[in-house]
Write an enzyme that holds these catalytic residues in place. Structure first.
Site, mmCIF file in Angstrom:
data_model
loop_
_atom_site.group_PDB
_atom_site.id
_atom_site.type_symbol
_atom_site.label_atom_id
_atom_site.label_comp_id
_atom_site.label_asym_id
_atom_site.label_seq_id
_atom_site.Cartn_x
_atom_site.Cartn_y
_atom_site.Cartn_z
ATOM 1 N N ASP A 171 -1.476 -6.249 -79.251
ATOM 2 C CA ASP A 171 -2.629 -7.042 -79.685
ATOM 3 C C ASP A 171 -3.631 -7.173 -78.534
ATOM 4 O O ASP A 171 -4.841 -7.002 -78.715
ATOM 5 C CB ASP A 171 -2.136 -8.420 -80.134
ATOM 6 C CG ASP A 171 -3.126 -9.160 -81.026
ATOM 7 O OD1 ASP A 171 -4.027 -8.514 -81.596
ATOM 8 O OD2 ASP A 171 -2.981 -10.390 -81.163
ATOM 9 N N HIS A 254 -8.950 -4.122 -84.842
ATOM 10 C CA HIS A 254 -8.474 -5.154 -85.758
ATOM 11 C C HIS A 254 -8.864 -4.860 -87.203
ATOM 12 O O HIS A 254 -8.132 -5.196 -88.135
ATOM 13 C CB HIS A 254 -8.945 -6.543 -85.318
ATOM 14 C CG HIS A 254 -8.037 -7.168 -84.309
ATOM 15 N ND1 HIS A 254 -8.101 -6.855 -82.963
ATOM 16 C CD2 HIS A 254 -7.002 -8.046 -84.435
ATOM 17 C CE1 HIS A 254 -7.158 -7.534 -82.313
ATOM 18 N NE2 HIS A 254 -6.476 -8.257 -83.189
ATOM 19 N N HIS A 257 -6.337 -2.437 -88.331
ATOM 20 C CA HIS A 257 -5.119 -3.216 -88.635
ATOM 21 C C HIS A 257 -5.217 -3.814 -90.041
ATOM 22 O O HIS A 257 -4.278 -3.735 -90.831
ATOM 23 C CB HIS A 257 -4.921 -4.346 -87.623
ATOM 24 C CG HIS A 257 -4.022 -5.442 -88.124
ATOM 25 N ND1 HIS A 257 -4.491 -6.464 -88.938
ATOM 26 C CD2 HIS A 257 -2.701 -5.658 -87.984
ATOM 27 C CE1 HIS A 257 -3.484 -7.254 -89.273
ATOM 28 N NE2 HIS A 257 -2.390 -6.795 -88.695
ATOM 29 N N HIS A 271 1.983 -7.605 -86.193
ATOM 30 C CA HIS A 271 0.520 -7.531 -86.073
ATOM 31 C C HIS A 271 0.099 -6.654 -84.886
ATOM 32 O O HIS A 271 -0.689 -5.722 -85.031
ATOM 33 C CB HIS A 271 -0.028 -8.958 -85.910
ATOM 34 C CG HIS A 271 -1.470 -9.039 -85.553
ATOM 35 N ND1 HIS A 271 -2.483 -8.985 -86.484
ATOM 36 C CD2 HIS A 271 -2.092 -9.188 -84.347
ATOM 37 C CE1 HIS A 271 -3.652 -9.083 -85.874
ATOM 38 N NE2 HIS A 271 -3.447 -9.209 -84.574
#
Length: 367
Positions: A171, A254, A257, A271
């Protein structure tokens, strides 16, 4: 538009800090709702209860239902009001923090965030990511303030599965590259302004810390110990990445993602693991120099982050499914449009396929 930098009111990181949570809570409220998983309560519930027993703040526990979704947020807001709580404390992982922050916002109380893992940069932000009950990304809930306290007890985090801290590195890996893209495009950050030099400096420090300390931290965690490298990575995953992404901005990684959340095949992945592959895809979209791409792929392989679709659990998905991922990533409201050039589902699809091919190439080289 003005430059903006936001951060939590207070960040505490150290061994044994959870034992002081009752003392910190008493400075902020008279009755706290602690949102925690059943497993989390079994592990540290007694420690939290003991801390409150010695304070002037009462405590009510409630178990998290597993998803940060509208129904769970509404359920907990009703409990806060029914029990007369004036403080919400989220103890656990990213979805618990996002839920606790949303509940505190709607119930108009302060919020404390107490991670038991260092797996995302969610703790410090004024943001909740809301999903459907089935776990598909729904929306970002931008909050008017960051948490009143973020408390990282390193004794607890070191006992968590190593894969979770590695996912946190995934992340945090995105932070600098997304910040750089937002700075180049002049995009508005999650904080609602332009990127400050301070946020860029923290994003770069986050990246440099991961490159220098990440492998050392992983090996130390596998040995079950907290070293200076582990301390630095916990801070990078949480504080540096948290301020960096929020005050400098999100871009490709992101959004990609979020695209992958439409694939059931990837729901078992953390995540940060999906964000790491999203970062590789963003770097392919940007056509970064080979040296930069190679360094990042090899670092991901070394710490154990996925560099191929197969490692994400998506080795057998069809091109049509990947195009759905690309279309979702390109949603009008998502952050892929913060890239400093036009992106389309077709270019994202190609970048995903190429990132997977590069990952397979370097995995073969490593064997």
């Amino acid at each position: 538009m003005a430059k903006i930098l936001i951060s939590p009111s207070k960040y505490l990181q150290g061994a044994g800090e959870m034992k002081n949570i009752g003392t910190y809570a008493a400075k902020c409220g008279k009755k706290a709702l602690v949102l925690i998983s059943q497993g989390g309560y079994r592990r540290i519930g007694a420690m939290i209860e003991e801390s409150f027993a010695g304070s002037d703040c009462d405590v009510v526990f409630d178990y998290f239902n597993g998803e940060c979704c509208e129904s769970e947020i509404n359920r907990l807001v009703a409990i806060v009001k029914e029990k007369g709580c004036d403080l919400v404390i989220g103890v656990g992982g990213g979805k618990i923090f996002d839920t606790a922050k949303a509940v505190a916002y709607y119930a108009e109380t302060p919020v404390f965030i107490c991670p038991t893992i260092a797996s995302t940069d969610a703790p410090c932000s004024a943001l909740s990511v809301v999903y459907t009950e089935e776990g598909v990304f729904e929306r970002y809930l931008f909050l008017p303030a960051n948490p009143n306290l973020v408390l990282m007890d390193t004794d607890i985090i070191v006992k968590s599965p190593v894969r979770l801290t590695v996912a946190g590195m995934g992340d945090a890996l995105a932070t600098y590259f997304e910040a750089r893209a937002c700075q180049r495009s002049g995009a508005t950050s999650c904080a609602g302004g332009k990127t400050t030099e301070a946020a860029m400096a923290l994003a770069k420090l986050c990246f440099d810390t991961l490159m220098e300390e990440g492998v050392k931290a992983k090996i130390a965690l596998e040995a079950g110990v907290c070293t200076p490298a582990v301390e630095k990575v916990i801070e990078a995953n949480t504080l540096l990445s948290g301020i960096g992404f929020e005050s400098a901005g999100l871009a490709g990684a992101h959004a990609i993602h979020n695209g992958f959340t439409v694939l059931e095949e990837c729901h078992h992945m953390y995540h940060g693991e999906k964000v790491a592959f999203g970062t590789l895809t963003q770097l392919v979209l940007e056509n970064v120099p080979l040296d930069e791409l190679e360094d990042i792929i090899l670092w991901c392989i070394e710490v154990g982050l996925p560099v191929t679709l197969a490692e994400l659990g998506a080795g057998n998905v069809t091109d049509d499914q990947l195009m759905e991922v690309a279309k979702t990533a390109c949603a009008e409201t998502d952050t892929l449009h913060n890239m400093p050039f036009e992106v389309t589902p077709e270019t994202v699809f190609a970048a995903i396929k190429a990132a997977d091919a590069y990952g397979r190439y370097y995995l073969d080289e490593e064997e």
